[in-house]
Design an enzyme around this catalytic site. Structure first.
Site, PDB file in Angstrom:
ATOM      1  N   LYS A  35     -25.290   3.681 -27.073  1.00 55.49           N
ATOM      2  CA  LYS A  35     -25.184   4.375 -27.814  1.00 55.49           C
ATOM      3  C   LYS A  35     -26.347   4.321 -28.204  1.00 55.49           C
ATOM      4  CE  LYS A  35     -22.355   5.594 -31.983  1.00 55.49           C
ATOM      5  NZ  LYS A  35     -21.180   5.450 -32.750  1.00 55.49           N
ATOM      6  N   LEU A 153     -18.515  11.507 -47.896  1.00 60.87           N
ATOM      7  CA  LEU A 153     -18.914  12.612 -47.326  1.00 60.87           C
ATOM      8  C   LEU A 153     -17.652  13.743 -46.865  1.00 60.87           C
ATOM      9  CD1 LEU A 153     -21.660  10.458 -45.217  1.00 60.87           C
ATOM     10  CD2 LEU A 153     -22.384  11.552 -47.343  1.00 60.87           C
ATOM     11  N   CYS A 260     -10.513   9.864 -42.901  1.00 57.66           N
ATOM     12  CA  CYS A 260     -10.171   9.682 -44.271  1.00 57.66           C
ATOM     13  C   CYS A 260      -8.558   9.537 -44.750  1.00 57.66           C
ATOM     14  CB  CYS A 260     -11.104  10.330 -44.881  1.00 57.66           C
ATOM     15  SG  CYS A 260     -12.826   9.488 -44.237  1.00 57.66           S
TER      16      CYS A 260
END
Length: 432
Positions: A35, A153, A260
């Protein structure tokens, strides 16, 4: 300032990049070598509008870098942000193993300089104190403050939300740490709430639970509207004009998803039950959402007199919301599973989330290159994610491409009147 951001998921990568854009020197750390190598080649592992350009720009300016070396990043930084995942466990509790693992590593690399360690991850009340204990156990002489600065966010607009937040919440136990974090965030907004770490941690959970509650409430109203032939869109408009209620998050549909809301509602419920308090409202919010994704299938079954076996269904959208490739807890996943169990065949379209879906969905479904292709020869179309390309389909295109003129709108995003005028059987969620 010099910042280290540990974890390069949505929160870490977006936050680190945006803080670099503000002129800070930011080192982003991840333990996945592949990554980090991809990020150093400017290959962004997530779909988030505007992020790739900012990463490239700030790397070129020397303000943003990526590494697997957590020790070097910690030693060169004044503020260390922990932004690793806190996934849901089988009990509904948040899994803090990644947060605690990072705390162990930080404790093993600290020198004698003062550091502020910040939990950006969504964590249960008391986690800042637990992280501080772990670090001090590894390094008893550590000059640290562990704080909570939760993120708010929205996937798909995370860059915009970072630069234009409604508020910044700082949970700090010392004036020194609060002042440093105030300075870091002041370029973003004047709406800065400074409180203790426990209250800051609760603000994050309470905020997400309240928004989830609004969604489940309007979905419950939509289901009642279906029974009494009222229009939930009109109901929501009428409700939203009351300034005490407001219009946001009153969009009826097939429920919330993503990384979330589902996780945080369950985690808050678990926290309450752990202290022998039973939060009935949170349970109801979760129950309504669990059932809501079945509404589209219930409409389909009614239209086809109880038998949908052998039907070909076009699924428009796989991501849990537009402008993201995230399919975690996406309603589409449960809808596809239920359709298959009832013998339907699936042809799906999503402009960015299809590859992620292929990694998770084991079902034998076909993937279309365009929204229009997904409609071809289908017996019904499901609008599951309100991508612009899906909403732009015209009534004529639906009628010409579909084998049978049936459209079920799980997001109430299409023009019901225009579709019905074209002779299409249209069902929304709580719409006439």
């Amino acid at each position: 300032m010099n910042l280290a951001v540990i974890g390069t998921g949505y929160v870490g990568l977006v936050s680190g990049t945006c803080f670099a854009e503000l002129g800070n020197r930011v080192i982003c750390v991840d333990n996945m070598t592949e990554k980090v190598e991809r990020l150093n080649r400017n290959e962004i592992p997530i779909y988030e509008p505007g992020l790739e350009e900012l990463v490239r720009k700030n790397k070129e300016e020397g303000l943003l870098s990526f590494t697997t070396d957590i020790g070097g990043a910690v030693r060169h930084s004044d503020i260390i942000l922990i932004a690793v995942g806190t996934p849901e466990t089988e009990t509904g509790a948040a899994d803090l193993s990644y947060v605690y693992g990072v705390a162990e590593e930080i404790g093993g690399t600290l020198d004698d300089s003062y550091k502020v360690i910040v939990n950006k991850s969504t964590v249960p009340v008391g986690t800042a104190e637990a992280v501080e204990r772990i670090i001090q156990k590894r390094q008893p002489a550590a000059a640290i403050d562990v704080c909570s600065v939760p993120e708010f966010l929205r996937e798909g607009s995370a860059v915009k939300d970072t630069f234009h937040p409604d508020r910044v919440v700082i949970g700090a136990a010392s004036d020194r740490a609060a002042a440093l974090l105030n300075d870091l965030h002041r370029p973003l907004t004047e709406q800065i709430v400074v409180t203790d770490p426990r209250s800051s941690e609760m603000i994050k959970y309470a905020s997400n639970a309240f928004l989830a509650t609004k969604i489940s409430f309007i979905n419950e109203i939509a289901n009642i509207c279906d029974i009494y032939e009222a229009d939930v869109n009109a109901v929501a408009r009428g409700m939203g004009l009351d300034h005490r209620i407001g219009p946001k998050f009153l969009n009826a549909g097939i429920g919330y998803g993503g990384s979330c809301f589902p996780k945080d509602v369950k985690a808050l419920k678990y926290l309450a039950e752990e202290k022998e308090y039973h939060p009935s409202l949170l349970q109801a919010v979760n129950d309504v959402n669990e059932q809501q994704n079945r509404r589209m299938i219930e409409h389909l079954v009614r239209i086809f007199d109880g038998d949908i076996s052998g039907l070909r269904i076009a699924i428009l959208g796989l991501a849990f919301k537009p402008n993201t490739d995230d399919i975690r807890e996406a309603p589409a996943l449960k809808i596809i599973q239920e359709l298959e169990e009832q013998g339907a065949k699936i042809q799906a379209f999503d402009p960015v989330a299809a590859e992620n879906a292929k990694q998770i969905i084991n079902a034998d479904i076909s993937y279309a290159e365009t929204a229009l292709d997904a409609l071809k020869d289908a017996d019904a179309a499901f609008l599951v994610t309100e991508w612009a390309e899906c909403k732009a389909l015209t009534p004529t295109q639906f009628k010409e491409q579909l084998n049978r003129p049936v459209v079920i709108d799980g997001r109430n995003a299409l023009d019901a009147k225009a579709l019905k005028a074209e002779g299409i059987i249209y069902h929304g969620i709580g719409r006439k």
